[in-house]
Design an enzyme around this catalytic site. Structure first.
Site, PDB file in Angstrom:
ATOM      1  N   CYS A 266       0.807  -1.284  -0.055  1.00 33.32           N
ATOM      2  CA  CYS A 266       0.103  -0.158   0.098  1.00 33.32           C
ATOM      3  C   CYS A 266       0.965   1.292   0.020  1.00 33.32           C
ATOM      4  O   CYS A 266       0.301   2.333  -0.238  1.00 33.32           O
ATOM      5  CB  CYS A 266      -0.951  -0.186   1.182  1.00 33.32           C
ATOM      6  SG  CYS A 266      -0.220  -0.503   2.749  1.00 33.32           S
TER       7      CYS A 266
ATOM      8  N   HIS B 292      18.777   0.932  -2.459  1.00 34.83           N
ATOM      9  CA  HIS B 292      17.134   1.248  -2.188  1.00 34.83           C
ATOM     10  C   HIS B 292      16.576  -0.185  -1.917  1.00 34.83           C
ATOM     11  O   HIS B 292      15.745  -0.049  -0.838  1.00 34.83           O
ATOM     12  CB  HIS B 292      16.638   1.796  -3.448  1.00 34.83           C
ATOM     13  CG  HIS B 292      14.936   1.904  -3.547  1.00 34.83           C
ATOM     14  ND1 HIS B 292      14.666   3.120  -2.742  1.00 34.83           N
ATOM     15  CD2 HIS B 292      14.234   1.213  -3.693  1.00 34.83           C
ATOM     16  CE1 HIS B 292      13.322   3.022  -2.881  1.00 34.83           C
ATOM     17  NE2 HIS B 292      13.011   1.743  -3.420  1.00 34.83           N
TER      18      HIS B 292
END
Lengths: 269, 426
Positions: B53, B101
């Site tokens: 989400c 990342h």
């Protein structure tokens, strides 16, 4: 000689353990805790070996040196036993330096090894010293727990939760364990006093002679009796912890008077 | 040939508002579909889609990052007419930055709430999905597994995830400082305020033994009790139940004190002074702050709890710095491995190593044998060379003949089988 080397090494290990516990508490790392426990276990083994080796050289339980070394041994034994069931690194952080100080005092006292008197050479001597000192050791651990309780309680009341607080056991655990330690310590202490007076009768012909160590021990005994009585009727928490610490002060004074002040049995000669 | 690279293209809670994230989110079979389509694109050797989400990302190993970037974007906005303008929300990371990342995401350093524990599990699931359709290969396999181990290191070596950062979890954390275990404890929720319900839920989730619910409107108490698996008690006589409560949560809309010092004093007497934790999450406050002066009672109002949560959050931020250091070090170690993952240098290194061994052994034998004729010497040379070449022939041919994706697997295998990576990590 062997015993001295062993005691000296265990002293170094107690310091390692203390440093390990403290860094575990401050740095939030687990590795130092394991190192500290290992060091403490090893120190305990060495003290055990030292006491045994010393025993063959004439362990008498009558000199300050023997008593201090024995107390350190009991203290670490009690802590290690507790550690089996509870994670009490913070107690280790108090017990390790204490064990170091006791062993150091024993080491210093060894130089002027004084014999408390040949009249005490009786089968009743170990029966007096063993329970009394084990009782002392357990009561010292109880006091450590109470001290930590007060620390934790103050932080929670003041609503200032430091990183250290997270490393401390819960109030419930501390209070409960301190209670149980006082109960066990008190029982052994009582046995020690009883066998002690029998020993006095055998050695000096009188059960009780009102010498400082006896008076102070009796006071401490009364205080612990009062504490246990109050606890069983619902007293707990801060007040119980404060009283446990008061008992500790009496114990220390009585122990000091035994070893560095008036020698046990001097009143009778 | 173009340089092989690791690329991350995606958007997250920082670059895209929730409606964009919702629109871009991938679900169910669509994820497998995208993974498959990505791999079918020429130039993309490996790929994995991550869609939670808070983020939608594609991690890929490619020979042409610019083309790959555009292809990924096209694929992400396929069938989404509203998604034409997503370019502003997208970020692209290349090389070390891309690896960093991925490591940061796994370690929950890129999360909305830094240190939240769910992301690692989600990442593992998405990796497994990509692997199940054959979209991942040597590089992403290594990259993800490294990311999982970095996350574990961050978790154990820093306190990034150690402390409660919401009011409800701060209350549970404090309860843990007071009580050793929750199973034999009973909580009482006074009032039906949302914050109170939340705190009660969290206590139940942490294993609190019993829960009583009381409310001025009894029907609401019953309703809430049913929802929480609790026992409703009447509001009028709630003080009669108070001695049973080890934890009391106040969440009423009352303007006066619902819990007074006298009430608690009486309750304490009845419960033998066993500790009580009072959590007051209502505004205005329901519990008289004076209660905190009683022994064995601890009163925390909403501000106290927020303060604890806030301090914990600050501590997390401090710990995050430590975690970034761990991530950087691990990126370097991954990079050492990755940059050596080439066919030609591997073949050269393999030949070098074999030649060195051949030379050393030959010299040893020659010095043992004493003076030899030139023919004898040449024969030994020829024999050792041809042995070396015959042994190396198959591995080298295999290395050259593999498809690009499998090639890396073989390169990796050869490097470790022949011990070429000795300077690198294990």
């Amino acid at each position: 000689m062997v015993a001295l080397v062993l005691f000296a090494s265990s002293m170094a290990l107690y310091l390692v353990a203390a440093a390990g516990f403290v860094s575990h508490l401050t740095m939030l790392r687990d590795a130092p805790r394991r190192v500290a426990l290992g060091a403490l276990g090893l120190a305990f083994a060495m003290t055990t070996a030292g006491l045994l080796a010393h025993g063959f050289e004439g362990f008498a339980l009558r000199s300050s040196h023997d008593q201090l070394a024995l107390l350190a041994w009991f203290l670490v034994a009690v802590y290690l036993l507790l550690q089996l069931r509870y994670r009490l690194a913070v107690v280790g952080a108090l017990v390790s330096p204490l064990a170091f100080l006791l062993t150091l005092s024993a080491y210093v006292a060894y130089a002027g090894a004084d014999d408390l008197g040949g009249s005490l050479a009786s089968a009743w001597l170990p029966a007096h010293v063993a329970p009394a000192f084990l009782g002392y050791a357990i009561l010292v651990v109880a006091s450590c727990l109470s001290l930590i309780y007060l620390l934790q309680e103050r932080q929670l009341k003041a609503k200032k939760i430091t990183g250290l607080a997270r490393r401390l056991p819960s109030l419930e655990t501390l209070d409960d364990l301190s209670y149980r330690c006082v109960a066990w310590g008190f029982a052994l202490f009582t046995i020690g006093i009883i066998t002690g007076s029998i020993l006095a009768k055998v050695a000096w012909g009188t059960f009780w002679s009102w010498e400082p160590v006896q008076i102070l021990s009796l006071l401490a005994w009364l205080l612990y009796a009062l504490l246990l009585q109050s606890r069983s009727s619902g007293w707990r928490g801060r007040r119980a912890a404060t009283l446990t610490l008061a008992g500790f002060v009496l114990l220390v004074v009585s122990f000091l008077s035994l070893n560095f002040g008036f020698s046990h049995g001097s009143a009778v000669g | 040939m173009m340089e092989r690279e690791v690329v991350v293209v995606g958007l997250n809670h920082r670059t895209a508002p929730v409606d964009v994230r919702e629109m871009m989110a991938l679900e169910g079979d669509r994820i497998d579909e995208v993974n498959r389509s990505l791999c079918a694109i020429g130039g993309i050797n490996e790929a994995a889609v991550v869609s939670t989400c808070n983020r939608v990302e594609v991690i890929a190993c490619t020979n042409d990052w610019e083309r790959t970037r555009n292809q990924i974007i096209d694929l992400l906005r396929a069938d989404r007419p509203a998604a034409q303008e997503i370019a502003d929300h997208l970020y692209t990371f290349r090389d070390r930055e891309a690896v960093r990342h991925v490591f940061r995401v796994a370690s929950s350093l890129d999360s909305m709430v830094v240190g939240e524990p769910q992301i690692l599990g989600q990442l593992k699931d998405f990796y497994a999905r990509a692997a199940s359709v054959g979209a991942t290969g040597t590089v992403l396999h290594r990259c993800f597994h490294k990311a999982f181990s970095v996350a574990k290191r961050v978790r154990t070596e820093t306190a990034v995830a150690a402390r409660a950062v919401s009011v409800g979890s701060a209350a549970v954390e404090l309860a843990g400082q007071i009580f050793d275990r929750f199973e034999d404890k009973t909580a009482m929720l006074i009032g039906a305020g949302e914050m109170g319900e939340l705190a009660a839920r969290q206590l139940v989730a942490s294993g609190v033994g019993g829960l009583m619910v009381t409310n001025r409107t009894f029907d609401r108490a019953v309703e809430l009790a049913r929802e929480l698996g609790a026992t409703p008690v009447p509001f009028d006589g709630f003080h009669r139940y108070l001695p049973m409560a080890d934890i009391v949560i106040g969440a009423t809309a009352a303007t006066g004190y619902v819990l007074t010092r006298d009430l608690v004093t009486t309750a304490l007497r009845e419960r033998n002074s066993k500790p009580v934790f009072c959590i007051d999450v209502s505004v205005p406050r329901n519990f008289d702050p004076q209660i905190n002066t009683l022994d064995n009672v601890y009163v925390y109002d909403i501000d106290d709890l927020s303060e604890v949560a806030h301090e914990n959050l600050e501590e997390r931020a401090r710990e995050a710095g430590k975690a970034e250091g761990i991530v950087l070090a691990e990126v370097e170690s991954f990079w050492r491995w990755f940059s050596q993952l080439e066919v030609v240098p591997t073949i050269v290194a393999l030949r070098d190593k074999a030649e060195r061994i051949r030379r050393a052994e030959l010299d040893r034998v020659l010095s043992l044998l004493g003076p030899l004729t030139d023919e004898q010497r040449a024969a030994l040379e020829a024999m050792s060379s041809s042995m070396m070449n015959k042994i190396l022939h198959t591995p080298i041919t295999q290395l050259k003949q593999q498809e690009p994706r499998d090639q890396l697997l073989f390169v990796d295998a050869v490097r470790s089988l022949f011990g070429i990576d000795e300077s690198g990590e294990s």
